[in-house]
Motif scaffolding. Sequence first.
Motif, PDB file in Angstrom:
ATOM      1  N   GLY A 286       8.486 -20.192   0.120  1.00 20.24           N
ATOM      2  CA  GLY A 286       7.203 -20.796   0.457  1.00 20.24           C
ATOM      3  C   GLY A 286       6.042 -20.230  -0.325  1.00 20.24           C
ATOM      4  O   GLY A 286       6.214 -19.448  -1.265  1.00 20.24           O
ATOM      5  N   PRO A 287       4.816 -20.608   0.067  1.00 22.43           N
ATOM      6  CA  PRO A 287       3.622 -20.225  -0.689  1.00 22.43           C
ATOM      7  C   PRO A 287       3.363 -18.715  -0.686  1.00 22.43           C
ATOM      8  O   PRO A 287       2.659 -18.225  -1.561  1.00 22.43           O
ATOM      9  N   LEU A 288       3.922 -17.977   0.258  1.00 18.94           N
ATOM     10  CA  LEU A 288       3.724 -16.523   0.311  1.00 18.94           C
ATOM     11  C   LEU A 288       4.928 -15.762  -0.235  1.00 18.94           C
ATOM     12  O   LEU A 288       5.015 -14.532  -0.077  1.00 18.94           O
ATOM     13  N   ALA A 289       5.864 -16.437  -0.879  1.00 16.58           N
ATOM     14  CA  ALA A 289       7.089 -15.808  -1.382  1.00 16.58           C
ATOM     15  C   ALA A 289       6.773 -14.551  -2.179  1.00 16.58           C
ATOM     16  O   ALA A 289       5.847 -14.526  -2.985  1.00 16.58           O
ATOM     17  N   GLY A 290       7.530 -13.503  -1.914  1.00 23.07           N
ATOM     18  CA  GLY A 290       7.340 -12.229  -2.594  1.00 23.07           C
ATOM     19  C   GLY A 290       6.428 -11.276  -1.846  1.00 23.07           C
ATOM     20  O   GLY A 290       6.329 -10.106  -2.195  1.00 23.07           O
ATOM     21  N   ALA A 291       5.766 -11.743  -0.803  1.00 19.74           N
ATOM     22  CA  ALA A 291       4.842 -10.895  -0.043  1.00 19.74           C
ATOM     23  C   ALA A 291       5.596  -9.987   0.926  1.00 19.74           C
ATOM     24  O   ALA A 291       6.703 -10.290   1.362  1.00 19.74           O
ATOM     25  N   VAL A 292       4.954  -8.888   1.252  1.00 19.38           N
ATOM     26  CA  VAL A 292       5.415  -7.999   2.318  1.00 19.38           C
ATOM     27  C   VAL A 292       4.440  -8.185   3.473  1.00 19.38           C
ATOM     28  O   VAL A 292       3.221  -8.149   3.287  1.00 19.38           O
ATOM     29  N   VAL A 293       4.983  -8.403   4.674  1.00 19.07           N
ATOM     30  CA  VAL A 293       4.180  -8.637   5.867  1.00 19.07           C
ATOM     31  C   VAL A 293       4.351  -7.462   6.825  1.00 19.07           C
ATOM     32  O   VAL A 293       5.470  -6.992   7.036  1.00 19.07           O
TER      33      VAL A 293
END
Length: 167
Positions: free
Chosen positions: A68-75
């Motif tokens: 999705g649009p946040l792919a690669g993010a750490v939450v």
Amino acid sequence: MRGIKLVPLCFGSLSAIAFALAVPSATAQELHGHQVCRNVGAFTPEQLGDREGHVLSIGEASCQVTEGPLAGAVVTETAMLEWDGPKAKELSDYGVARKPGATEAFQHTDGTLEVTMTDGKPSGWTASGHGIVTLATGSWASLNGKNYEWTGRGTGPNVFEADYTFK
């Protein structure tokens, strides 16, 4: 006490629950995403004492966004749940997604979680709810103020997956 025994199996679920299960849609404008999460640290469910199985739990999760649009993010996310036996209501859930060049903060506006049982024993959980992006910068700036729906499910001890759809 049964509610307390169910909490470790389920907690963190709403975190990122963070976010949650994307359902394919024919609407091209909807943005979907997926993340894999792990509960961080230990927590102690707090029996509220007014009735059996009425418990408060607070926990944290760390997630990797895989689609999705946040792919690669750490939450990173924190959730507070009020349990009534095998069902929980999300009292508070908030977090932040980070990736070089972009930051997104979010807050869940509602959420519920229910333990699934197999042969009378807890075997997982499912959850769903809604949220809003409260801050978005960099390449994610267009997400600022967007609402989303999320679903989540336990996939193992202290591990869960979540999907979300921006509206």
